[in-house]
Design an enzyme around this catalytic site. Structure first.
Site, PDB file in Angstrom:
ATOM      1  N   ALA A   1      52.614  45.798  28.624  1.00  0.00           N
ATOM      2  CA  ALA A   1      51.497  45.789  27.673  1.00  0.00           C
ATOM      3  C   ALA A   1      50.271  46.371  28.371  1.00  0.00           C
ATOM      4  CB  ALA A   1      51.209  44.374  27.186  1.00  0.00           C
TER       5      ALA A   1
ATOM      6  N   GLU B   1      47.076  39.789  28.443  1.00  0.00           N
ATOM      7  CA  GLU B   1      46.211  40.885  27.963  1.00  0.00           C
ATOM      8  C   GLU B   1      44.885  40.366  27.423  1.00  0.00           C
ATOM      9  OE1 GLU B   1      47.197  43.570  29.071  1.00  0.00           O
ATOM     10  OE2 GLU B   1      49.242  42.901  29.417  1.00  0.00           O
TER      11      GLU B   1
ATOM     12  N   HIS C   1      42.454  39.613  30.150  1.00  0.00           N
ATOM     13  CA  HIS C   1      41.835  40.855  30.634  1.00  0.00           C
ATOM     14  C   HIS C   1      40.569  41.226  29.857  1.00  0.00           C
ATOM     15  CE1 HIS C   1      44.253  42.573  33.760  1.00  0.00           C
ATOM     16  NE2 HIS C   1      45.361  42.635  33.050  1.00  0.00           N
TER      17      HIS C   1
END
Length: 924
Positions: free
Chosen positions: A291, A327, A330
């Site tokens: 991803a 993700e 992040h």
């Protein structure tokens, strides 16, 4: 180091020459700091019929030093009509190109003045990439057989420059305003919400997206596709949407709920509102990595996002939730606060990996993520125990070296040392420091030391939200306990001094513990799988030691800063266990009678230690065999207790240490010893295997373990398992795939079915028809375990071709075939024959290529295979990968395997013989 110094030497001695023969005005791979962008206006027109794109970019610049040259990046594109838009008027710029560094120089006749702002405009054109990076083509086949094409981006680490001219380094943050021209049959999505759509002549539409926050080029993203979407809104008012191909949109509900829950969690945990109005998650049919965290538009493999409650397994649910958690973490770690340069990639990736576990432990307690974290530390140690490892923070210069940073050291070691620091500081103090770091450096770039400063002396912080009661309470308790700046009696806390030892030197420590009465003698050295002891000298860590004893279940702490040290126990103990729950990233050797006392404990009362403690003992004792600190028979004696083990981490670690032993033998002509070893493992876990039900009942960890055990026992031909799996496969096939199988046992059933040509063909047809990504993934894996060599070869070729089996899955197929005793030579031959294609498709230095190289070769244990491997990789040029770190790791691993077999094969034979005599005697 060799490659970097060679480049520097070259650049200092020789003026660089542009493609037109003129001198290029810049001689380094890193861009100059004379100008920096603060805003991009980017207009793109991808053509999904001709598979190319055109565009115009206008970049607004700040000038920091007088200059006549603007140096920026562009890779494999035609650039034309370059203009300087200055206050004095519009004028053309001359363009020079230096392709080796992917650089353009825009030359002005007059000086661009320090302190002023200018704007440049460039037109460009390129083909959509047929790899998995830059602005690339993806496709899928609908159930009616029609091939549909889409275009998507993947810019990390150095591929934005292949999509538009830009300053493609993480420190050059800017705002982006994007416009995309498309046909009415498609939609376009980007980092920001769409603000309007304009009709153009010729029936085309132009979507205008809102201006982004300040961000790095590698986070820019856009997709042109025929996807559908589903949406929800978080408690904090952020719109979350999942995009996927129309026929799979009904598999998005789980991911949508998880994304809502996790974004709300991070919003609260970091005490910083998510700064964008929306967060999209897109399932891309062709995607190389797992991803990508593009701000506001995260992209995923379909297997990383799509979930069918009836067809997906417990481990699928765990995997999908972890990748979404990664993700979304992040969006703060990496996107809001970004590392200055790729040498500190771990600040992004180690944190996101670590936050997967922190966030899921709280938001999805039923997934029991704690049962799986330790495995990440063992994975990291596998690489980190080689002399070819690298520090967590390490110098990198060129794109190949940057790509190589995306490895187990940056991700898994990064996560494990953060976990160790959190345990050392306490979770409350750690959280306060993290929030302080994110608030202090929002929209900026950081280096290692910024994080350590934020985690030091947190109770004197003046930049935290004073309303956070938790922090106030914590600090008032701290000051009562030890004074605001004292953490351990008489010791100033210097987080940087501690953590520099873990991030700026490679490897990890082995702590040797010797108990003499109440005195515990400690010493540290680098743990290294080599017989060259000169490589272990000069290393010293500050190690947050934890320990418990038979006399006290309290966790005691001691910071070992020196080569040796002495501890005094309050009272004598039968046993001492260091590295409690293995919260520290180090291994422990128990000298003297230490191992024997722990083996006795495991055999008589293994639950006196936690599951993580037991797993770490299994790991440490077998790893120490490699260095000669522990004899193999001692490690094998410890493994005997596993017949009573039921917890997933300890069981899988037992397999993880024992299975590689017979895997080494599968590549040699030693069938008798190989089978003895296989039989020992089956016997060891027979009780646990026999207790497994062929259903989907139990907790997530129990279900993942069931799947693991039944697959192992079927592959190992354990008769009860083979009989049951054969019956289930036959009834499934007789129903033409309509009978529903319990999800967690499907791998075991498919593996047995794939053993015959007819069964394999049926499985393949089901694979081709299925729209469930997790089911396809299990079928594909099962087909690679087949003994049918012609099928294995065909699968690799088909995956390379990419029509029936996706090329994104090729590395997994080749690695899986390489683990098959009937396929390991086929996989090695395939890797060699297709090397130029593989490095073009998956990119030199990428984790995909590194994984292929190391995994295909890491079970070889003969001089002949080492010579063959050396011969092939030795024939490569620097352009085709000869300098890659994974090649050095491969040589080192095979040499270690050879050494291990030479030293330990006789011991293994003697121990297994003795045990079978003992067992036979007991039967009498």
């Amino acid at each position: 180091m060799f490659v970097i110094s060679k480049v520097l030497h070259f650049t200092l001695k020789v003026a660089l020459v542009a493609t037109n023969g003129q001198p290029f005005p810049w001689d380094r791979m890193r861009l100059p700091k004379t100008v920096s962008p603060f805003h991009y206006d980017l207009s793109l027109h991808p053509n999904l019929t001709t598979l190319d794109f055109t565009g115009v970019v206008r970049i607004q610049l700040d000038v920091h030093e007088d200059t006549r040259a603007i140096v920026l990046h562009a890779k494999q594109m035609q650039v034309s009509n370059v203009w300087l838009l200055a206050p004095e008027g519009v004028r053309p710029l001359r363009v020079l190109e230096y392709p080796r560094f992917h650089q353009l120089a825009l030359l002005s006749d007059s000086v661009l003045t320090k302190g002023r702002r200018y704007e440049v405009q460039l037109e460009f054109a390129a083909n959509l990439s047929d790899s998995f990076h830059g602005f690339y083509k993806s496709s899928y086949r609908s159930s009616s057989g029609e091939v549909r094409v889409l275009a998507s981006t993947q810019f990390e680490a150095t591929f934005a420059r292949a999509a538009f001219p830009c300053f493609d380094e993480p420190a050059f943050k800017a705002n982006f305003t994007i416009q995309i021209i498309r046909e009415p049959r498609h939609i376009a999505i980007s980092n920001m919400p769409m603000v309007k759509t304009v009709a153009l002549p010729g029936g085309l539409l132009e979507d205008h997206f809102d201006t982004s926050v300040k961000m790095s080029t590698y986070l820019v993203a856009y997709i042109v596709s025929d996807f559908l979407s589903v949406s929800k809104t978080t408690q904090h008012g952020v719109k979350i949407s999942i995009y996927a191909v129309a026929e799979k949109i009904d598999q998005t509900a789980f991911a949508l709920d998880a994304a809502v829950k996790l974004l709300d969690f991070y919003d609260d945990y970091f005490d910083i509102p998510y700064p964008l109005p929306k967060q999209d998650l897109a399932a891309i049919p062709d995607f190389q990595s797992g991803a990508m965290e593009n701000w506001g538009l995260t992209t995923y493999r379909e297997t990383g996002l799509l979930f069918d409650p009836d067809k997906s397994s417990a481990s699928d649910k765990l995997g999908i939730t972890k990748v979404i958690a990664h993700e979304l973490a992040h969006q703060w770690f990496g996107n809001l606060v970004t590392m200055e340069w790729w040498n500190d990639l771990w600040l992004n990736e180690g944190f996101a990996k670590f936050m997967e576990y922190i966030s899921l432990d709280i938001t999805y307690p039923e997934l029991q993520v704690d049962d799986f974290f330790l495995g990440k530390c063992f994975d990291a140690m596998e690489v980190d125990s080689l002399s070819s490892s690298h520090p967590v923070s390490t110098d990198v210069e060129n794109p190949t070296q940057i790509q190589e940073m995306f490895d187990d050291v940056s991700y898994d070691k990064g996560a494990c040392i953060l976990n160790m620091l959190r345990d050392f500081l306490t979770p409350e103090a750690f959280e306060i420091g993290i929030i302080r770091y994110l608030k202090r450096y929002s929209y900026q770039n950081t280096v290692n030391s910024h994080l350590w400063e934020s985690l030091t002396d947190i109770c004197n912080s003046d930049d935290l939200d004073k309303g956070r009661m938790k922090h106030k309470e914590f600090c008032s308790q701290r000051s009562v306990q030890s004074g605001a700046s004292k953490w351990y009696p008489g010791d100033e806390l210097d987080v940087r001094a501690i953590m520099d030892t873990w991030t700026l030197q490679e490897g990890f420590p082995l702590v040797t513990v010797e108990v003499r009465g109440r005195e515990v003698r400690l010493s540290q050295e680098r743990y290294l799988k080599t017989d060259d002891h000169s490589l272990t000298e000069g290393f010293l860590w500050q190690i947050p030691l934890t320990y418990m004893t038979s006399a006290s279940k309290t966790t005691h702490r001691f910071l070992l800063k020196t080569k040796t040290g002495v501890l005094h126990l309050p009272e004598e103990a039968d046993w001492v266990k260091f590295n409690v729950d293995m919260s520290g990233y180090y291994m422990v050797h128990y000298a003297g009678d230490g191992w024997n006392s722990l083996i006795k404990l495991l055999q008589h009362n293994h639950t006196a230690l936690s599951s993580n403690d037991r797993a770490s003992l299994i790991h440490n004792v077998f790893q120490l065999v490699s260095t000669g600190k522990v004899r193999l028979d001692t490690a094998l004696e410890l493994s005997l207790y596993l017949s009573r083990e039921t917890e997933i981490m300890a069981v899988t670690q037992g397999f993880g240490e024992l299975v590689p032993l017979y895997k080494l033998m599968e590549k040699r002509d030693m069938a008798a010893l190989e089978n003895q070893m296989k039989n020992y493992i089956v016997d060891l876990f027979r009780g646990l295997i026999d207790r497994q039900e062929w259903t989907d009942s139990g907790s997530v960890s129990e279900r993942v373990l069931r799947s693991y055990l039944l697959l192992f026992s079927c592959v190992r031909n354990y008769a009860p398992c083979v009989t049951k799996a054969s019956q289930l496969f036959d009834s499934w096939r007789d129903s033409d795939g309509t009978v529903s199988l319990p999800v967690d046992i499907t791998m075991a059933v498919f593996v047995i079915g794939a053993r015959t040509p007819e069964g394999w063909d049926f499985l393949f047809e089901e694979y081709r028809r299925s729209l469930q990504m997790s089911v396809k993934s299990r079928m594909k894996s099962a087909m690679t375990v087949s003994p049918l060599q012609d099928k294995l070869k065909w699968m690799m070729e088909q995956s390379l071709h990419g029509e029936v089996m996706k090329t994104q899955d090729l590395p997994g197929v080749v690695v899986s075939v390489s683990k098959n005793p009937r396929g390991y030579k086929l996989a090695w031959d395939f890797l060699r024959a297709n090397w130029p294609t593989l490095i073009k498709k998956f990119d030199l230095g990428s984790s995909t290529i590194s994984h292929l190289v190391t995994e295909v070769t890491n079970q070889y244990s003969t001089r002949e295979m080492l010579d063959e491997v050396r011969s092939f990789f030795g024939s490569l040029t620097e352009e085709s990968g000869s300098e890659m770190r994974c090649i050095r790791q491969t040589y080192e691993t095979i040499e270690e395997n050879i050494r291990w077999m030479d030293t330990n094969r006789p011991l293994l034979q003697a121990w297994l013989d003795k045990r079978s005599h003992r067992a036979a005697h007991e039967d009498l």
